[in-house]
Write a protein that holds these residues in place. Structure first.
Motif, mmCIF file in Angstrom:
data_model
loop_
_atom_site.group_PDB
_atom_site.id
_atom_site.type_symbol
_atom_site.label_atom_id
_atom_site.label_comp_id
_atom_site.label_asym_id
_atom_site.label_seq_id
_atom_site.Cartn_x
_atom_site.Cartn_y
_atom_site.Cartn_z
ATOM 1 N N PHE A 160 31.560 24.798 42.522
ATOM 2 C CA PHE A 160 32.069 23.366 42.980
ATOM 3 C C PHE A 160 32.103 23.973 44.646
ATOM 4 C CE2 PHE A 160 35.310 20.654 45.177
ATOM 5 C CZ PHE A 160 34.588 19.433 44.895
ATOM 6 N N GLY A 161 32.837 25.060 44.925
ATOM 7 C CA GLY A 161 32.905 25.557 46.232
ATOM 8 C C GLY A 161 31.426 25.618 46.686
ATOM 9 N N ILE A 162 30.437 26.328 46.262
ATOM 10 C CA ILE A 162 29.214 26.683 46.570
ATOM 11 C C ILE A 162 28.400 25.226 46.834
ATOM 12 C CG2 ILE A 162 27.044 27.484 45.908
ATOM 13 C CD1 ILE A 162 28.706 29.708 44.446
ATOM 14 N N ALA A 163 28.709 24.253 46.003
ATOM 15 C CA ALA A 163 28.155 23.071 46.144
ATOM 16 C C ALA A 163 28.857 21.949 47.098
ATOM 17 C CB ALA A 163 28.123 22.057 44.627
ATOM 18 N N LEU A 164 29.755 22.529 47.822
ATOM 19 C CA LEU A 164 30.613 21.624 48.627
ATOM 20 C C LEU A 164 29.421 21.157 49.852
ATOM 21 C CD1 LEU A 164 34.393 22.525 48.833
ATOM 22 C CD2 LEU A 164 33.216 20.032 48.483
ATOM 23 N N PRO A 165 28.815 22.371 50.626
ATOM 24 C CA PRO A 165 28.189 21.832 51.864
ATOM 25 C C PRO A 165 27.213 20.912 51.478
ATOM 26 C CG PRO A 165 28.517 24.401 51.692
ATOM 27 C CD PRO A 165 28.922 23.861 50.347
ATOM 28 N N TYR A 166 26.534 20.972 50.325
ATOM 29 C CA TYR A 166 25.398 19.872 49.862
ATOM 30 C C TYR A 166 26.161 18.417 49.371
ATOM 31 C CZ TYR A 166 23.149 24.588 49.905
ATOM 32 O OH TYR A 166 22.949 25.811 50.270
ATOM 33 N N LEU A 167 27.231 18.708 48.902
ATOM 34 C CA LEU A 167 27.909 17.447 48.399
ATOM 35 C C LEU A 167 29.099 16.520 49.512
ATOM 36 C CD1 LEU A 167 28.827 18.500 44.928
ATOM 37 C CD2 LEU A 167 26.833 17.339 45.536
ATOM 38 N N TRP A 168 29.160 17.445 51.073
ATOM 39 C CA TRP A 168 30.232 16.800 51.577
ATOM 40 C C TRP A 168 29.961 15.241 51.851
ATOM 41 C CZ3 TRP A 168 34.830 18.260 52.214
ATOM 42 C CH2 TRP A 168 35.646 17.806 53.244
ATOM 43 N N ASP A 169 28.999 14.827 52.272
ATOM 44 C CA ASP A 169 28.787 13.510 52.645
ATOM 45 C C ASP A 169 29.416 12.536 51.609
ATOM 46 O OD1 ASP A 169 27.707 14.397 55.176
ATOM 47 O OD2 ASP A 169 25.636 14.155 54.451
ATOM 48 N N PHE A 175 38.119 14.422 49.841
ATOM 49 C CA PHE A 175 38.459 15.701 49.868
ATOM 50 C C PHE A 175 38.752 16.178 51.433
ATOM 51 C CE2 PHE A 175 36.365 16.160 45.840
ATOM 52 C CZ PHE A 175 37.239 16.875 45.451
ATOM 53 N N ASP A 176 38.177 15.252 52.276
ATOM 54 C CA ASP A 176 38.666 15.486 53.974
ATOM 55 C C ASP A 176 40.158 15.485 54.355
ATOM 56 O OD1 ASP A 176 38.274 16.040 56.373
ATOM 57 O OD2 ASP A 176 37.734 13.881 56.891
ATOM 58 N N GLY A 177 40.487 16.839 54.647
ATOM 59 C CA GLY A 177 41.814 16.990 55.081
ATOM 60 C C GLY A 177 42.566 17.928 53.707
ATOM 61 N N SER A 178 41.839 18.089 52.453
ATOM 62 C CA SER A 178 42.516 18.726 51.463
ATOM 63 C C SER A 178 42.237 20.100 51.729
ATOM 64 C CB SER A 178 42.196 18.235 50.272
ATOM 65 O OG SER A 178 40.707 18.247 49.953
ATOM 66 N N TRP A 179 42.508 20.899 50.625
ATOM 67 C CA TRP A 179 42.366 22.399 50.709
ATOM 68 C C TRP A 179 41.480 23.073 49.457
ATOM 69 C CZ3 TRP A 179 44.612 25.817 54.215
ATOM 70 C CH2 TRP A 179 45.577 25.278 55.300
ATOM 71 N N PHE A 180 40.588 23.952 49.817
ATOM 72 C CA PHE A 180 39.964 24.543 48.685
ATOM 73 C C PHE A 180 40.234 25.997 48.926
ATOM 74 C CE2 PHE A 180 36.506 27.239 47.027
ATOM 75 C CZ PHE A 180 36.116 26.459 45.877
ATOM 76 N N VAL A 181 41.407 26.381 47.784
ATOM 77 C CA VAL A 181 42.072 27.472 47.950
ATOM 78 C C VAL A 181 42.790 27.731 49.222
ATOM 79 C CG1 VAL A 181 41.842 30.192 47.431
ATOM 80 C CG2 VAL A 181 40.272 28.534 46.520
ATOM 81 N N VAL A 196 34.068 31.490 49.637
ATOM 82 C CA VAL A 196 35.181 31.513 48.702
ATOM 83 C C VAL A 196 34.575 31.189 47.362
ATOM 84 C CG1 VAL A 196 37.546 30.820 48.221
ATOM 85 C CG2 VAL A 196 36.966 30.859 50.518
ATOM 86 N N GLY A 197 33.854 30.158 47.388
ATOM 87 C CA GLY A 197 33.320 30.058 45.719
ATOM 88 C C GLY A 197 32.676 31.185 45.304
ATOM 89 N N VAL A 198 31.901 31.437 46.170
ATOM 90 C CA VAL A 198 30.875 32.996 45.657
ATOM 91 C C VAL A 198 31.947 34.015 45.316
ATOM 92 C CG1 VAL A 198 29.500 34.668 46.359
ATOM 93 C CG2 VAL A 198 28.817 32.389 47.113
ATOM 94 N N ALA A 199 32.972 34.041 46.128
ATOM 95 C CA ALA A 199 33.968 35.279 45.641
ATOM 96 C C ALA A 199 34.860 35.124 44.299
ATOM 97 C CB ALA A 199 34.967 35.256 46.798
#
Length: 230
Positions: A160-169, A175-181, A196-199
């Motif tokens: 999900f973290g890896i996909a975030l840049p592509y899904l952000w819009d 999710f704006d203002g929330s945290w990923f880890v 972080v998702g890759v890690a």
């Protein structure tokens, strides 16, 4: 005695691995790739064991209306099959040493005048293996279940973290203002979240076999106290 529920250990196929060999176990690449899916299998086994254990407890409560005398031996036998499956998977996947089922399997003698259906229930209730199985089943769907699910969770959350840049819009309103880890999410930090998702995925693949082996070792300890191990 034929009327007693059989709690003997299932016969091993082939020669069990020596304990020293089990201690030298190291995960292969395939073990790492399969860890998330094996964890799901162990979680499913734990859920099934918990359901059967609750049926066994309900059956014990029904002894006073005699229905329990028919249900208790069958529920106990089903739970023992699931417990043996846990031990078998531990030997097959993680090089755990062969063990015997928990507790003493010898049922105290009963009077020959006791009806057979009563002897079967007494065999179940007097066997320490029954209570070992019940205790393990409760943890199999709670703490042990959490350990089993952890490698898969790391994989999915990392993806999900890896996909975030592509899904952000499309997900920004939620999710704006929330945290990923530890990353505060915004349109400017999604690539950091992807890193972080890759890690997370790499951590899950590396640590997954060790997490599941620890889960299996704890299950083995609950099902087979040290005094009964081979």
């Amino acid at each position: 005695m034929a009327d007693h529920v059989a709690y003997e250990a299932e016969p091993h196929v082939g020669t069990p691995r020596p304990r020293a060999e089990a201690e030298r176990w190291r995960p292969t690449v395939l073990d790492r790739l399969l860890a998330p899916w094996r964890g799901l299998a162990l979680l499913g086994l734990g859920v099934a064991s918990a359901v059967v254990s609750w049926l066994l407890l309900v059956s014990m409560c029904l002894l006073f209306i005699w229905l329990g005398f028919a249900l208790v031996p069958e529920a106990a036998r089903a739970l023992r099959v699931l417990a043996n499956r846990q031990l078998e998977l531990g030997r097959r996947w993680y090089g755990m040493p062969a063990t015997a089922p928990g507790g003493s399997n010898a049922a105290p003698s009963t009077s020959r005048s006791t009806p057979p259906f009563v002897r079967r229930v007494l065999s179940v209730l007097r066997s320490p293996a029954t209570w070992c199985d019940l205790g393990w089943a409760q943890l199999a769907v709670t703490f042990l279940g959490f350990l089993a699910l952890l490698p898969f969770t790391l994989l999915v959350h990392g993806a999900f973290g890896i996909a975030l840049p592509y899904l952000w819009d499309s997900v920004a309103p939620a999710f704006d203002g929330s945290w990923f880890v530890f990353v505060p999410l915004s349109s400017h930090t999604t690539h950091l979240a992807a890193g972080v998702g890759v890690a997370e995925i790499l951590l899950g693949l590396w640590a997954g076999p060790y997490i599941l082996r620890a889960q299996t070792r704890l299950s083995q300890t609950l099902l087979c106290p040290s005094g009964t191990r081979q």
